[in-house]
Scaffold this active site. Structure first.
Site, PDB file in Angstrom:
ATOM      1  N   HIS A  72      68.585 -25.579  13.094  1.00 19.87           N
ATOM      2  CA  HIS A  72      67.511 -26.096  13.946  1.00 19.87           C
ATOM      3  C   HIS A  72      68.047 -27.214  14.827  1.00 19.87           C
ATOM      4  CE1 HIS A  72      66.782 -29.719  11.453  1.00 19.87           C
ATOM      5  NE2 HIS A  72      66.923 -28.935  10.401  1.00 19.87           N
ATOM      6  N   ASP A  74      66.076 -29.584  16.319  1.00 22.89           N
ATOM      7  CA  ASP A  74      65.278 -30.819  16.314  1.00 22.89           C
ATOM      8  C   ASP A  74      65.700 -31.743  15.179  1.00 22.89           C
ATOM      9  OD1 ASP A  74      64.118 -28.790  14.609  1.00 22.89           O
ATOM     10  OD2 ASP A  74      62.369 -30.071  14.335  1.00 22.89           O
ATOM     11  N   ASP A 104      71.714 -33.346   9.599  1.00 21.41           N
ATOM     12  CA  ASP A 104      70.570 -32.421   9.574  1.00 21.41           C
ATOM     13  C   ASP A 104      70.125 -32.127  10.995  1.00 21.41           C
ATOM     14  OD1 ASP A 104      68.361 -30.977   8.869  1.00 21.41           O
ATOM     15  OD2 ASP A 104      67.198 -32.684   8.154  1.00 21.41           O
ATOM     16  N   GLU A 136      61.701 -27.375  13.348  1.00 16.48           N
ATOM     17  CA  GLU A 136      61.883 -27.113  11.919  1.00 16.48           C
ATOM     18  C   GLU A 136      61.285 -28.246  11.107  1.00 16.48           C
ATOM     19  OE1 GLU A 136      63.745 -27.215   7.911  1.00 16.48           O
ATOM     20  OE2 GLU A 136      63.764 -28.763   9.435  1.00 16.48           O
ATOM     21  N   GLU A 137      61.472 -29.481  11.629  1.00 13.28           N
ATOM     22  CA  GLU A 137      61.028 -30.664  10.893  1.00 13.28           C
ATOM     23  C   GLU A 137      59.504 -30.796  10.870  1.00 13.28           C
ATOM     24  OE1 GLU A 137      63.007 -32.145   9.066  1.00 13.28           O
ATOM     25  OE2 GLU A 137      65.014 -32.112   9.928  1.00 13.28           O
ATOM     26  N   GLU A 164      71.701 -25.725   6.622  1.00 11.72           N
ATOM     27  CA  GLU A 164      71.161 -27.051   6.267  1.00 11.72           C
ATOM     28  C   GLU A 164      72.182 -27.772   5.385  1.00 11.72           C
ATOM     29  OE1 GLU A 164      68.297 -28.748   6.769  1.00 11.72           O
ATOM     30  OE2 GLU A 164      67.171 -27.255   7.904  1.00 11.72           O
ATOM     31  N   HIS A 355      67.681 -37.589   7.562  1.00  8.62           N
ATOM     32  CA  HIS A 355      66.446 -38.356   7.818  1.00  8.62           C
ATOM     33  C   HIS A 355      66.635 -39.865   7.626  1.00  8.62           C
ATOM     34  CE1 HIS A 355      63.667 -34.625   6.957  1.00  8.62           C
ATOM     35  NE2 HIS A 355      64.801 -34.291   7.547  1.00  8.62           N
TER      36      HIS A 355
HETATM   37 ZN    ZN Z   1      67.121 -29.677   8.487  1.00  4.92          ZN
END
Ligand code: ZN
Length: 382
Positions: A72, A74, A104, A136-137, A164, A355
């Site tokens: 992903h 984003d 990520d 995705e998030e 991931e 994150h």
């Molecule tokens: Zn991710």
């Protein structure tokens, strides 16, 4: 290995695009499309309804089947986090590459793009499909319309590797995520006469107490040692309500999340609904419009690889690992698996850094991922 330098340069480019989920990812997708064009590879874009975002699907090689490499574009916001260096400028310190999304999961995408030259020079027995999604998030929203076109105008991979961050471990299961919003409607009153009102915040507090009780019940009754923690979890993340200390509040809304084991029998919204039914008669004695409503906001299915999954066998062979693991975070793997594309999760970086402020991926992990992709090319070559 010159490819590591390519991967770093590509990662620097990708990190430079602020693709926080709330923003457009078109600049990043345009960059990737151009890069692939430069290698003579055409891409198909699947654009969002508002035209602000797009997923990309590109195929290298010919024939049916093939291996999908999915990531992903984003990333999560940096607001409220304290970073040592600019999150959108790739910064190298002590063998680590810092920047939002490095772990990520732009690190994986950079490795895939850096390997395109290798994929191109091989005579592939079956194709490699590059799949890059958005949102995705925020509930794996972007990949869904792309998956819907697989088998229609997009080719169906026989296995999909979702890159991931797993520290290159092979993951064959994850929990399910459901996000709900519960809205309590009570009745406003002067706080000197609370009996004339229905306090929406107090009702919400009772409901939240029930959610905590349900969470304790699953902690006490469920045990699947593949997962950490080994039971379904629930938590309330946001609450809003009321206007002033001297007004009995009419409205209160809270958002909560359930992360369930793949085979759980727990139905938290139904249980909460049953508990709400016990509160409503008393509320409606005072206000006939009083209500408690729970709606589902997003849901990401659990992932359990099929027994003898091609995708899992491939990832085990490529990493040389002899066992798989499960994780408690959700990914797009469950959606691919549901759509009939066997999936597995394996990618560079440690989820502990995802994150977080000062997110990074180690150069050692990028190297491991490049080797993994090189081995994939070998395996698929004639
Ligand atoms: Zn991710």
């Amino acid at each position: 290995m010159p490819k590591i330098k390519d991967a770093e340069d590509l990662l620097a480019k990708l990190v430079g695009f602020d693709t926080t989920s709330a923003k457009s990812n078109l600049a990043l997708i345009g960059f990737v499309q151009n890069y692939l064009d430069g290698h003579g590879i055409a891409s198909t874009l699947v654009t969002s309804a508002d035209g602000e975002k797009a997923s990309l699907y590109a195929t290298i090689g010919e024939g049916g089947g093939g291996i999908g490499l999915s990531g992903h574009s984003d990333c999560v916001p940096v607001e409220g986090q304290t970073w040592t260096s600019d999150p959108f400028t790739l910064t190298k310190r002590d063998g680590k590459l810092y920047g939002r999304g490095t772990c990520d999961m732009k690190g994986f995408i950079a490795c895939v793009l850096a390997s395109v030259g290798t994929f191109k020079t091989r005579t592939l027995k079956e194709p490699i499909h590059i799949i890059i999604s958005y949102d995705e998030e925020v509930g794996c929203a972007g990949v869904r319309p792309l998956i819907a076109r697989i088998g229609d105008d997009l080719p169906r991979p026989r296995a999909v590797i979702v890159g991931e961050p797993t520290s290159m471990r092979v993951i064959d299961a994850h929990k399910r995520i459901d996000v709900y919003r519960t809205k309590v409607t009570g009745k406003e009153a002067h706080s000197s006469l609370p009996g004339l009102g229905v306090n929406a915040i107090s009702v919400a507090a009772a409901l939240i107490g029930e959610i905590d009780r349900l969470a304790e019940t699953s902690a006490a009754s469920e045990n699947d040692p593949r997962f950490e923690p080994p039971y379904s979890t629930m938590s309330v993340g946001v609450i809003e309500g009321g206007t002033a200390a001297n007004i009995v509040p009419q409205h209160c809304t809270f958002r909560w999340q359930v992360r369930s084991l793949p085979d759980t029998t727990l139905d938290a919204p139904r249980e909460l609904g049953a508990f709400a039914e016990t509160l409503l008669p008393k509320m409606r004695d005072v206000a006939k419009d009083a209500a408690i409503e729970t709606e589902s906001q997003t849901s990401v299915p659990a992932f359990i690889a099929a027994p003898q999954s091609d995708a899992v066998a491939l990832a085990l062979a490529l990493t040389g690992a002899n066992r798989t693991s499960a994780v408690s975070y959700a990914t797009e793997a469950g959606l691919f698996e549901q759509a009939g594309c066997p999936a597995v999760i394996c990618g560079p970086g440690d989820i502990a850094q995802a994150h977080a402020a000062d997110e990074f991926v180690s150069i050692a992990q990028i190297e491991a991922c490049l080797n993994f992709l090189e081995d994939l090319a070998d395996r698929l070559s004639r």
